[in-house]
Design a protein around this motif. Structure first.
Motif, PDB file in Angstrom:
ATOM      1  N   GLU A 172     -14.824 -50.101  12.350  1.00  0.00           N
ATOM      2  CA  GLU A 172     -15.946 -51.023  12.423  1.00  0.00           C
ATOM      3  C   GLU A 172     -16.074 -51.607  13.823  1.00  0.00           C
ATOM      4  OE1 GLU A 172     -18.020 -54.995  11.628  1.00  0.00           O
ATOM      5  OE2 GLU A 172     -15.913 -54.748  12.127  1.00  0.00           O
ATOM      6  N   MET A 226     -14.815 -48.482   5.600  1.00  0.00           N
ATOM      7  CA  MET A 226     -14.287 -48.181   6.937  1.00  0.00           C
ATOM      8  C   MET A 226     -13.180 -49.172   7.269  1.00  0.00           C
ATOM      9  SD  MET A 226     -17.360 -49.568   9.402  1.00  0.00           S
ATOM     10  CE  MET A 226     -18.589 -48.605   8.554  1.00  0.00           C
ATOM     11  N   ASP A 232     -19.803 -47.689   1.543  1.00  0.00           N
ATOM     12  CA  ASP A 232     -19.260 -47.023   2.725  1.00  0.00           C
ATOM     13  C   ASP A 232     -18.038 -47.824   3.170  1.00  0.00           C
ATOM     14  OD1 ASP A 232     -18.802 -45.513   4.923  1.00  0.00           O
ATOM     15  OD2 ASP A 232     -20.504 -46.253   6.094  1.00  0.00           O
ATOM     16  N   LYS A 258     -27.242 -50.022  -0.226  1.00  0.00           N
ATOM     17  CA  LYS A 258     -25.952 -49.623   0.339  1.00  0.00           C
ATOM     18  C   LYS A 258     -25.155 -50.863   0.714  1.00  0.00           C
ATOM     19  CE  LYS A 258     -25.369 -46.081   2.912  1.00  0.00           C
ATOM     20  NZ  LYS A 258     -25.344 -45.140   4.045  1.00  0.00           N
ATOM     21  N   ARG A 288     -17.611 -49.002  16.071  1.00  0.00           N
ATOM     22  CA  ARG A 288     -19.044 -48.843  15.836  1.00  0.00           C
ATOM     23  C   ARG A 288     -19.830 -49.984  16.474  1.00  0.00           C
ATOM     24  NH1 ARG A 288     -21.800 -49.804  10.152  1.00  0.00           N
ATOM     25  NH2 ARG A 288     -21.535 -51.896  10.991  1.00  0.00           N
ATOM     26  N   GLU A 337     -21.530 -51.893   3.052  1.00  0.00           N
ATOM     27  CA  GLU A 337     -20.424 -51.486   3.928  1.00  0.00           C
ATOM     28  C   GLU A 337     -19.243 -52.423   3.693  1.00  0.00           C
ATOM     29  OE1 GLU A 337     -21.841 -51.537   7.911  1.00  0.00           O
ATOM     30  OE2 GLU A 337     -22.954 -49.659   7.718  1.00  0.00           O
TER      31      GLU A 337
END
Length: 544
Positions: A351, A346, A344, A311, A354, A313
């Motif tokens: 961010e 954002m 992913d 993955k 988070r 980001e």
């Protein structure tokens, strides 16, 4: 009609004509004629007889023979095609089991039914030979582009004449808005060639990513020569595509070479693909850099890569979010296909929120477990401490760099952290024993009490149970379902156990139980662990 009354050369002339028309070996046609004449003879003399026909390849003369095989007395089943040793003595001086007695028989009269049957046999053999020839011709052409002519359309599938046979362009392999009429010329990618009972099936595609790659190879000489390589292609057929290229010559710009003078090269590909928009992207070994290129034209602020989970980001400015995602998620979907990673996206605000949430959660953890005030807990988090293990077992000097922390304070912090962890470990082990965990698993090296508790909750209570586990059951992993990556949760995944660590633990358990011989394991590793050559390493890097 008797064979003897016909012009004997007519058989050979017919065979030659059929072979030329179907582009097959004349010998195959003659063999089919021999078989058809033999069938006709069997219908005259009896189906149980072993009648064979030989056509002379020079004169065309057909010779009919009856074959009988010598067998043991107790094995005689078909007296028309077999005979015992005693019976064979009438025809042979010293007959042996397995020998054959061959005698010529008169040619047969070819009646209407027999002639029709012979025709069917010949046609069937010719069809089989034609199918074999087509398969041999096209089996090595899979993965290439072919030009053909549209013959007809059946239920949305297009049947294409490719010269030596027919190919099929299935409905789901056509670019969405394309339609064809008979006699239209069409260019397709040969996706697969299979040998099937009804003949070789040649499957074409115009939506395959490889089709675009082959088109660029035709339009860009540098790709054909190997100076530029296409590393990856992602398509939304008929709408948009992304293609990643790299140049092995520093003097040649891969993107510029693919675009061509005033866009001539890329435009030729776009026209063939019915106006499909193509983004040509420079490929990079560095995955984050490559992803930033793949998400063009959107601007990326930050990239965080998780290689183990596959993955990535991506953080973008608020005004770039819709551009990065694209219409109906098209841009990010194509970038994901191109890189092979789940992406992913954002905004910077998301961010930041988070990160703030994670900061607060870690702060609260230290406040609750180490009995610290909020300010002191925030200092620990700011210095990069994320869990109690780091505080408990880190080198003392790393705590002393925090403002206001002296040696006694640092020792007290570590003592509190260790006491808490030991209490947690004891509680986890007690709970695991209550669940029925045996000492064989408790004493196994590499498992913490919390891990043992997690295993016990999942029904793994003995070393034998543990040894039967698959590595992905313990460490978790990713599988592809219908083209999408799906997460498989592992029992020990919350404890950051990697797939390699899980493999080693399971193999160690199997060795301890005597299921695996370490000597055999070392032999297998020696056989598989040959050092790759420089050429192999280069190929592996190119394949990656």
């Amino acid at each position: 009609m008797a064979i003897t009354s016909a012009n004997q050369l007519e058989l050979l002339q017919t065979a030659e004509a059929v072979a030329r028309e179907k582009m097959i070996d004349p010998g195959l046609v003659v063999e089919a004629m021999e078989e058809s004449l033999a069938r006709a003879a069997k219908s005259r003399y009896g189906s149980e007889m072993d009648i064979r026909v030989h056509i002379d390849r020079k004169t065309g003369k057909a010779t009919f023979t009856r074959v009988r095989t010598v067998v043991e007395d107790d094995e005689l089943e078909n007296y028309q095609a077999e005979m015992t040793v005693q019976q064979a003595k009438q025809y042979m001086a010293d007959p042996q089991v397995g020998q054959q007695y061959i005698e010529e028989v008169p040619p047969v009269e070819m009646g209407r039914i027999a002639a029709q049957s012979a025709k069917q046999v010949i046609l069937q053999k010719v069809r089989e030979a034609e199918r074999d020839r087509q398969y041999e011709e096209f089996k090595d052409r899979a993965g290439t582009i072919i030009n053909g002519v549209v013959k007809r359309e059946e239920y949305g599938n297009v049947i294409v004449d490719v010269g030596a046979g027919e190919a099929i362009l299935r409905r789901n392999e056509k670019i969405g808005r394309e339609s064809y009429r008979p006699n239209d010329r069409i260019r397709c990618y040969i996706k697969d060639v299979r040998r099937e009972p009804r003949g070789p099936q040649i499957f074409l595609s115009r939506t395959a990513p490889e089709f675009m790659a082959e088109l660029f190879k035709m339009e860009v000489p540098e790709i054909y020569d190997g100076i530029i390589e296409i590393k990856a292609v992602a398509r939304d057929p008929g709408s948009r595509a992304k293609i990643a290229v790299v140049s092995y010559d520093n003097s040649i710009d891969p993107v510029g070479a693919c675009v061509g003078m005033r866009g001539s090269r890329v435009q030729a590909v776009v026209n063939e693909l019915q106006g499909e928009k193509i983004d040509i992207i420079p490929w990079s070994d560095d995955m984050p850099t490559f992803l930033v290129n793949a998400l063009q034209p959107a601007e990326v602020s930050k990239v965080v890569l998780d290689e183990e989970a596959g993955k990535i980001e991506v953080v973008v400015p608020e005004e770039q979010l819709s551009l990065a995602i694209g219409r109906r998620g098209q841009n990010v979907r194509l970038a994901s296909q191109l890189t092979g990673l789940d992406i992913d996206i954002m905004t910077e605000e998301e961010e930041s929120a988070r990160r703030q949430k994670e900061f607060e959660a870690r702060t609260q953890l230290f406040m609750d477990t180490l009995d610290l005030d909020e300010f002191f807990a925030q200092l620990l988090v700011s210095e990069g401490f994320t869990n109690l293990e780091e505080v408990a077992y880190v080198d003392l000097d790393e705590l002393l760099v925090i403002d206001g922390v002296d040696e006694s304070t640092a020792e007290e912090l570590q003592a509190r952290a260790r006491d808490y962890l030991e209490a947690q470990a004891k509680a986890a082990l007690d709970n695991a024993r209550e669940l029925g965990v045996e000492d064989s698993l408790v004493e196994f090296d590499g498992l913490t009490p919390q891990m043992i508790e997690a295993l016990a909750k999942d029904g793994i209570k003995t070393l034998e149970d543990f040894a039967t586990c698959a590595d992905w059951e313990l460490a978790g992993g990713w599988t592809s379902v219908d083209g999408e990556r799906v997460k498989d949760d592992g029992i020990l995944e919350p404890f950051d156990v990697s797939l390699e660590e899980a493999q080693n633990m399971v193999m160690t358990a199997r060795i301890l139980l005597g299921w695996v011989d370490p000597a055999e394991l070392e032999t297998e590793e020696d056989e598989e662990g040959t050092e790759p050559s420089d050429e192999d390493a280069t190929d592996a890097e190119a394949g990656a």
